[in-house]
Structure formats: C-alpha cells, structure tokens
Design an enzyme around this catalytic site. Structure first.
Site, PDB file in Angstrom:
ATOM      1  CE1 TYR A 122      -8.024   6.914   7.585  1.00 15.76           C
ATOM      2  CE2 TYR A 122      -9.511   5.957   6.171  1.00 15.76           C
ATOM      3  CZ  TYR A 122      -7.963   6.310   6.497  1.00 15.76           C
ATOM      4  OH  TYR A 122      -7.776   6.978   5.144  1.00 15.76           O
ATOM      5  CB  THR A 143      -5.907   8.905   1.152  1.00 15.66           C
ATOM      6  OG1 THR A 143      -4.888   9.082   2.181  1.00 15.66           O
ATOM      7  CG2 THR A 143      -6.287   7.805   0.046  1.00 15.66           C
ATOM      8  CG  HIS A 187      -2.331   0.900   1.167  1.00 15.35           C
ATOM      9  ND1 HIS A 187      -2.364   1.831   0.187  1.00 15.35           N
ATOM     10  CD2 HIS A 187      -3.327   1.072   1.523  1.00 15.35           C
ATOM     11  CE1 HIS A 187      -3.431   2.657   0.548  1.00 15.35           C
ATOM     12  NE2 HIS A 187      -3.421   1.931   1.467  1.00 15.35           N
TER      13      HIS A 187
END
Length: 496
Positions: free
Chosen positions: A312, A325, A196
């Site tokens: 979240y 993000t 990620h």
C-alpha cells in the site's frame, strides 16, 4: 480547530484509516472487569464532532488536567503569556485526584468499555463538565516528564525512543480522541500525536512545518530562553479540572490501560535518517524520487523476507473537493522483475537499468491514476459498502479485500520549503512522522525527502511476529538504496 473523535485506538501521525493500526490490530476484548456493564444499554456509535470556535486548550501534567484560556481582554495570549501559564502549571504542587492520572487510557483501549463508561459516569455533574472541557478544547497538550530527541552519542536508540513516545507515550498521557495532542518534553523537544480520521498526514505536516519555522525565526526567544515579551499578572490562573471517578470506573481505566499497553509494548519502531544521498542525486538518474524509494522498499522487503507482498502506498486525491487518499499498489509485475534482476548475479547492469526504467514508469503511471480519481481501491471499498447495505455476498469482493497489506507505506511531502533554509538550519528540520504496522506480520514504512540530501525513514513492525524486525528491515533498506544508486554510476554523497 477542536475536532475530536470517538473511535478506536487509531492512527498516530500518518496512519491509515482503520481501527487500531498504531499497533496493527485490535486486541481481544477485556473479560471480567467489564462484565458488570452487560445489563446497561448499548453505547452510542462513534461520531466526529467539529467545534468551530474553541477558546481554550487542556494541558496534562503529572496526572493532572488544566483548562487554559487562550484569550484575555478580547485578544489571543502572546507567547510570553502562554509561557507564563505553562509555568504556573509546572509550579502547581497539587496531586492527581483518584483515578485522574490514568484517565486518558480510556481513549487508548477498547471502544465499548469507554463508551459504556462514558454513559455511566460522564453524563452529568463535574465529570461531564470536565470531559466537555477536554473534548471542546482546540487541542490537547501534554507536558511530558521524559526527555526525548536525537542524541549523537546514541542515534539509534534515541530516535526509536522519541518515535515510540510520540506514537503512544505511556498510553494514559495523550488524549487519543482529540484531533492532535501537542507534546512538549522536559528537555524542550516537541512533537505531535495526530488522530487520523479527520485529516491525513500532510495536513499535520503542513502545520508542523509552519510551527518549526515561525517558533524560532519569527517569534524568537530571548538570550535567557524565555519567549519575547512580558508576563501579565492579570491573566487568571489555569483551572484544575475536577473529576469524581468511583472505583468501578477506575477498574475500567486500568483494564483499558492494560489493553493499550499490550498493543504499545508490541511495537518495534525504528526511526533513522538516510544521509548517503537524497532527491538531488535521484533526480540525476532521471526518475521520480518517490518511484526510486518505492522500488527500494520492494528490494528491501525481498532482501528481508525473501518474497513479495501486497503493498500500500498512499496517494493524495486533493485535486477533488474533500478528497482524501487513494491507494497505489506499488508491488507490480514490473517491480518484481526489477527486484529479481537485482538479486540475480547473472544479470548485467544494463539489464537491471532497463527493468528499473520499466518499473519506475509503471509506478509513476499508477500514481497519476490514483491522484486523478482513476484508482481502484476506493471504488472497491464503495462496492463493499453497498454490498453490505444490500446484504449481497460477493465472492469477488471477499477475495480481493481479504489479503492484508503486509507492506504499508506513505510519503510525507515537504510543502513549505520557503519558510527557512534547510542547509543553513539543519537543526530545525523535522524527522517527519510514522505509524504502526497494518498487519500483524507486516511493516509500516513512512518517509520524508528533506531538502536535496536527506531522507528520513520510520519503520514499524511487531515484536510478537518472529518473521519481522524493524532494524533488520532498515539495514536492508539502506543496502537497497545504495545498490540502486550504484546502478547509475553514482556513489553515496557523490557530486558527480
């Protein structure tokens, strides 16, 4: 291509940045097996490397590593030639070298043992050459010996198994430091395990949509199942990577595997399609599909746990150069009011609809703020980093950053719907991607709105937490979605 990471047991497809959220938290450090490293110098810090022009891949099969060149005679290999190379690996009868089969467990376990092991055993000779081949490959490929995929006779277990295999496999058959591992199962099903740190889930999703479409609709296959085109006997065979792994190194490999298995075995993963309705019917309610799903998640969580929690939701900030993000804190006072009204039998439909409208508008407002750089969480994180640099203690930051995200959510958007017709080719629709729970006592929920009539969900939690249950949450989520669409006078699969 060829990005690689030297960091922790990180996210798989769609996970948030952090150390070990595939399983939610880091495990305790190994004890005795690594104590002999204590006299060695401290390991170098993790770094992201970018290989600008990689001309090979590395393939893992039955515990062996193969280097496969992607070019021949100055051109990329054609599909049939790549198939030929894969078949040569499948037909190779050689056995793994000592310690080779579980070597990739080093990338799945604790980072310090891997860093020290790397320093001690992979800095020279054949080990360095082979590790360079892995780390400088365009990406990593696993020819998995298991069979995975959706089965009509066993839809629940088959999808859960499929998702867990892509999330962590056997913890030694994916190279978790690579940008992504491309996984082909024995029955022809495919998937990706994505690291990620270098990119967010929509990047991999964009790639995967393209692969799903072009593989069949543009490249295609012959009637006998082979790729179109001819084999080429002049292409050199794949090269076996060579390793010299002493017993001390193999002990660290086993310790790392034990640590990784402890994390992986604790993941309760539930992947399921919601087919009662999709975004087409939600849009008839004159609301944002994402707001609708997020409010359903709040309602499902309250049904499941009887309380609210910090939530979240990832929002993209790609309007900005190198934007990644921002966080949408989707558990709001307005969403709580709506949920409580849904659970209060004395509330009328009109009252619930009024509160739904207020909550959905608040959510859309927060999402717009996050997308346009006006969110709060990245700002708070920057303040945190500066406070650490200046060695300033901040009671405010300590308080605001201490509460865990017990409900962590993310939508994987469809981006290339023009590539093929979803309704005519439902067998080519990806189920999307998922990630592990962020908190030990929380849920990780990923979803993708596919076409007009399908929503795929992925729910994760920890078996070790007595309060959470991914399948129970999935049941409550389906109930919440159905309860909410009923408010608008619609029924599941309604044409109204």
């Amino acid at each position: 291509m060829g990005r690689l990471l030297r960091r922790g047991l990180l996210s798989r497809v769609g996970r948030r940045r952090g150390r070990s959220q595939t399983a939610g938290a880091t495990s305790s450090p190994p004890s005795n097996p690594c104590s002999w490293f204590l006299s060695r110098p401290a390991p170098a810090p993790d770094t992201i490397q970018h290989v600008r022009d990689s001309k090979h891949i590395v393939v893992f099969h039955k515990g062996r590593y193969f280097k496969v060149w992607l070019y021949h005679d100055g051109r990329l290999l054609r599909p049939r030639e790549i198939e030929q190379q894969m078949q040569r690996i499948l037909d190779d009868p050689s056995e793994p070298q000592a310690g080779e089969a579980k070597l990739a467990a080093l990338t799945a376990g604790e980072r310090v043992p891997w860093a020290r092991c790397r320093q001690a055993y992979f800095g020279r000779g054949k080990n360095k050459q082979s590790l360079d081949a892995v780390e400088k490959a365009a990406f990593f490929v696993t020819l998995d010996e298991t069979e995975q995929g959706y089965k009509e006779e066993d839809p629940v277990t088959s999808m859960d198994s499929y998702a867990k295999s892509l999330l962590h496999g056997r913890c030694f058959d994916r190279w978790f430091d690579k940008s992504f591992t491309f996984i082909i199962f024995k029955n022809g099903k495919m998937g990706l395990n994505a690291e990620h740190s270098w990119a967010d889930a929509p990047i991999i999703g964009h790639l995967w949509e393209y692969v799903m479409a072009t593989d069949s609709f543009q490249l295609g296959y012959l009637e006998d199942g082979h790729c179109k085109g001819d084999t080429n006997p002049n292409i050199p065979y794949p090269t076996r990577l060579q390793w010299d792994l002493p017993e001390e190194c193999q002990e660290v490999i086993e310790t790392s595997l034990t640590s990784a298995n402890r994390l992986a075995d604790d993941i309760d993963f539930h992947s399921f399609p919601f087919t009662a309705f999709g975004k087409a019917l939600i849009k008839k309610c004159r609301t944002s599909p994402d707001a609708f799903v997020q409010l359903a998640l709040q309602l499902a969580h309250y049904k499941d746990m009887g309380k609210f929690c910090l939530t979240y939701e990832a929002s993209m900030t790609r309007l900005y150069r190198e934007g990644r993000t921002e966080t949408v804190r989707s558990c709001t006072a307005e969403s709580c009011d709506f949920v409580l009204a849904m659970e209060d039998p004395t509330q009328t439909v009109e009252q619930r609809l009024r509160l739904f409208k207020i909550a959905s508008e608040k959510h859309q407002h927060l999402y717009r703020l996050a997308m346009t750089g006006s969110g709060i969480d990245r700002h708070l994180f920057c303040l945190y980093v500066v406070s650490k640099y200046l060695a300033v203690e901040s009671p405010f930051l300590k308080e605001v950053l201490s509460e865990p995200w017990r409900l962590s959510t993310s939508q994987t958007p469809q981006q290339q719907v023009e590539l093929f017709h979803l309704d005519k080719n439902p067998e080519y629709v990806s189920s999307g991607g998922g990630f592990g729970p962020v908190a030990d006592d929380g849920y990780g929920v990923s979803y993708v709105l596919v076409g007009d009539n399908l929503i795929n969900f992925h729910v994760s939690s920890k078996f070790s937490c007595p309060e959470t249950d991914s399948h129970r949450f999935g049941k409550h989520l389906r109930e919440a979605l159905t309860d909410m669409i009923t408010l608008f006078g619609f029924k599941s699969n309604s044409k109204k």
